[in-house]
Design an enzyme around this catalytic site. Structure first.
Site, PDB file in Angstrom:
ATOM      1  N   GLY A 128      -8.470 118.157 -95.923  1.00  0.00           N
ATOM      2  CA  GLY A 128      -8.206 117.185 -94.867  1.00  0.00           C
ATOM      3  C   GLY A 128      -7.089 117.617 -93.942  1.00  0.00           C
ATOM      4  O   GLY A 128      -6.296 116.794 -93.483  1.00  0.00           O
ATOM      5  N   ASN A 130      -7.142 118.636 -90.882  1.00  0.00           N
ATOM      6  CA  ASN A 130      -7.417 118.612 -89.440  1.00  0.00           C
ATOM      7  C   ASN A 130      -6.704 117.483 -88.702  1.00  0.00           C
ATOM      8  O   ASN A 130      -6.705 117.440 -87.477  1.00  0.00           O
ATOM      9  CB  ASN A 130      -8.930 118.486 -89.195  1.00  0.00           C
ATOM     10  CG  ASN A 130      -9.501 117.198 -89.770  1.00  0.00           C
ATOM     11  OD1 ASN A 130      -9.660 117.095 -90.976  1.00  0.00           O
ATOM     12  ND2 ASN A 130      -9.813 116.233 -88.925  1.00  0.00           N
ATOM     13  N   SER A 131      -6.073 116.545 -89.433  1.00  0.00           N
ATOM     14  CA  SER A 131      -5.402 115.429 -88.764  1.00  0.00           C
ATOM     15  C   SER A 131      -4.259 114.903 -89.627  1.00  0.00           C
ATOM     16  O   SER A 131      -4.162 115.244 -90.813  1.00  0.00           O
ATOM     17  CB  SER A 131      -6.396 114.294 -88.459  1.00  0.00           C
ATOM     18  OG  SER A 131      -6.916 113.758 -89.673  1.00  0.00           O
ATOM     19  N   GLY A 132      -3.417 114.051 -89.026  1.00  0.00           N
ATOM     20  CA  GLY A 132      -2.366 113.370 -89.768  1.00  0.00           C
ATOM     21  C   GLY A 132      -1.384 114.301 -90.434  1.00  0.00           C
ATOM     22  O   GLY A 132      -1.058 115.376 -89.926  1.00  0.00           O
ATOM     23  N   ILE A 133      -0.914 113.901 -91.616  1.00  0.00           N
ATOM     24  CA  ILE A 133       0.080 114.710 -92.309  1.00  0.00           C
ATOM     25  C   ILE A 133      -0.530 116.016 -92.808  1.00  0.00           C
ATOM     26  O   ILE A 133       0.187 117.013 -92.961  1.00  0.00           O
ATOM     27  CB  ILE A 133       0.733 113.940 -93.471  1.00  0.00           C
ATOM     28  CG1 ILE A 133      -0.295 113.549 -94.527  1.00  0.00           C
ATOM     29  CG2 ILE A 133       1.475 112.715 -92.964  1.00  0.00           C
ATOM     30  CD1 ILE A 133       0.327 112.973 -95.772  1.00  0.00           C
ATOM     31  N   SER A 257       0.411 107.809-103.357  1.00  0.00           N
ATOM     32  CA  SER A 257       0.977 106.724-102.556  1.00  0.00           C
ATOM     33  C   SER A 257       1.713 105.746-103.459  1.00  0.00           C
ATOM     34  O   SER A 257       1.392 105.604-104.650  1.00  0.00           O
ATOM     35  CB  SER A 257      -0.128 105.988-101.794  1.00  0.00           C
ATOM     36  OG  SER A 257       0.361 104.792-101.209  1.00  0.00           O
ATOM     37  N   TYR A 290      -8.470 101.883-103.146  1.00  0.00           N
ATOM     38  CA  TYR A 290      -7.504 102.897-102.714  1.00  0.00           C
ATOM     39  C   TYR A 290      -6.340 102.976-103.695  1.00  0.00           C
ATOM     40  O   TYR A 290      -5.908 104.071-104.086  1.00  0.00           O
ATOM     41  CB  TYR A 290      -7.011 102.557-101.307  1.00  0.00           C
ATOM     42  CG  TYR A 290      -5.968 103.507-100.777  1.00  0.00           C
ATOM     43  CD1 TYR A 290      -6.321 104.776-100.321  1.00  0.00           C
ATOM     44  CD2 TYR A 290      -4.624 103.136-100.708  1.00  0.00           C
ATOM     45  CE1 TYR A 290      -5.368 105.646 -99.820  1.00  0.00           C
ATOM     46  CE2 TYR A 290      -3.667 103.996-100.216  1.00  0.00           C
ATOM     47  CZ  TYR A 290      -4.042 105.253 -99.765  1.00  0.00           C
ATOM     48  OH  TYR A 290      -3.091 106.116 -99.278  1.00  0.00           O
TER      49      TYR A 290
END
Length: 412
Positions: A128, A130-133, A257, A290
């Protein structure tokens, strides 16, 4: 001291601080010398301490040493597009080597942690990315020389991320590869493609996640949040464990998280319950799914460390930040609205990537794992997240799930 005072050399706050009129320079091979502009002379010894110094190590990644038209050495920082006559290695002279690790916190950016370090001999894999953190993690490593691979389900977005990084630094070694964590078949195909490259793997960042999305089942007939956040990463590490062990010292960083604290995975008999992890539509609540997946992340990281640390592979779990504006919540309009309101008060993506980067490279964490970090500090996760029997139970369940959907998967 009287002689120093008479010479006007006691006016500085530090013993190593140069008196007025003096400048610190270095030769091409890194020896430090001192120029006195008032008397137009140079000397090897520090004018106050009388000591000689030499710059330690190579130039930071992205820097080059050149000579100007006057024959003076000039240092070019290609990444930040600036030049200076000051050798950036002066911060790391032999006598000034930092013994105590620098302390970082929630305001630290990922690039700060990597500053002055060269990772051109490292291979970093980020799911993952490609974006965000995930993108900021990839960008930070690429701008410091690492060979970075973005494992993403959307190659169009991933290739765009690659282009953005290479526009910033044309020598960046970064590439995108297809890996859809919602498909165990895709994870296995990615692992085989990665192994075909014959690369080592020094840092694996299990970053990809989804949050607050509508109920759906994957092609493997499992609830998508559980599979994308946990089971896909579990299988990925299984498939790449031999590469990690050949690349030691190697580190795995699992992005979890703080929401892991607000849930439970156990049934009445104290075993991890698949009905909770992969519920039916009527029992599904996106936020709870989540939370459970994030608890799985910590348990998985702890058990992974227990199993692979004897071979030189360590694993830690991290919470990237208290509130950040990312695209992870894009499936739920209410959460997007709330995050938009909170955006002026959130951490930046660079700050969000800092804890991941810290756990991936901090020298003081070499050989250490099975821990949970928040804002670059070690902290205690929930009681259940620390329970070894729960971690072992989750591992056994995960192992069974991937084995049932494939033949010949070798257990760790």
């Amino acid at each position: 001291m009287a002689a120093l005072k008479f010479a006007g050399m006691d006016d500085t706050d530090s013993e190593d601080e140069l008196p007025p009129g003096w400048e610190e320079r270095s030769t091409k091979d890194g020896w430090v010398y001192y120029a006195n502009h008032d008397e137009m002379k140079t000397q090897w010894e520090h004018p106050k301490t009388g000591k000689k110094k030499r710059c330690a190590g190579d130039l930071p990644y992205g820097w080059e040493q050149e000579t100007d038209e006057k024959g003076q050495i000039v240092y070019i920082d290609h990444i930040n597009k600036r030049s200076t006559y000051f050798d950036p290695r002066h911060a790391f002279t032999v006598e000034d080597v930092v013994v105590k690790p620098k302390r970082y916190d929630g305001n630290t950016a990922a690039l700060e942690i990597l500053q002055g370090r060269d990772f051109s001999d490292k291979v970093v894999l980020i799911t993952g990315g490609n974006s965000g953190i995930g993108f900021e993690t990839a960008r930070s490593f690429a701008l410091h020389g690492a060979h970075v691979i973005l494992a993403c389900r959307n190659l169009t977005r991933a290739n765009k991320a690659v282009s953005l990084i290479q526009e910033e630094w044309h020598k960046a070694r970064v590439e995108a590869m297809m890996c859809n964590l919602a498909s165990l078949r895709s994870v296995r195909e990615f692992a085989e493609s990665f192994k075909a490259k014959k690369l080592p793997l020094h840092i694996l960042v299990c970053n990809a996640a989804v949050c607050t999305q509508p109920y759906s089942l994957t092609e493997d007939n499992l609830e998508s949040t559980f599979q994308i956040c946990h089971l896909g990463h579990f299988l990925l590490v299984q498939c790449l464990q031999d590469v990690l062990r050949r690349s030691v010292p190697a580190r795995v960083v699992v992005v979890s998280s703080e929401s892991h604290r607000f849930t439970d995975l156990l049934d009445s008999g104290g075993k991890v319950d698949l009905a909770l992890l992969s519920p039916t539509r009527k029992d599904y609540w996106s936020m709870l799914a989540y939370n459970r997946a994030k608890l799985c992340n910590i348990l998985f990281s702890n058990e992974l460390h227990r199993r692979l640390s004897p071979y030189g592979v360590t694993s830690n779990a991290v919470h990237p930040g208290n509130v950040m504006y990312t695209s992870i919540h894009r499936s739920w309009w209410l959460m997007t609205f709330l995050f938009t309101l909170a955006r002026p008060f959130t951490k930046s993506m660079q700050q969000g990537a800092a804890t991941t980067v810290y756990c991936a490279v901090a020298p003081e964490l070499e050989g250490l794992g099975g821990m949970y970090f928040n804002n670059c500090f070690r902290c205690q996760p929930s009681t259940q997240a620390q329970d070894q029997s729960t971690a072992a139970s989750l591992w056994e369940l995960s192992e069974r799930l991937v084995a049932e959907r494939s033949v010949g998967i070798q257990a760790l």
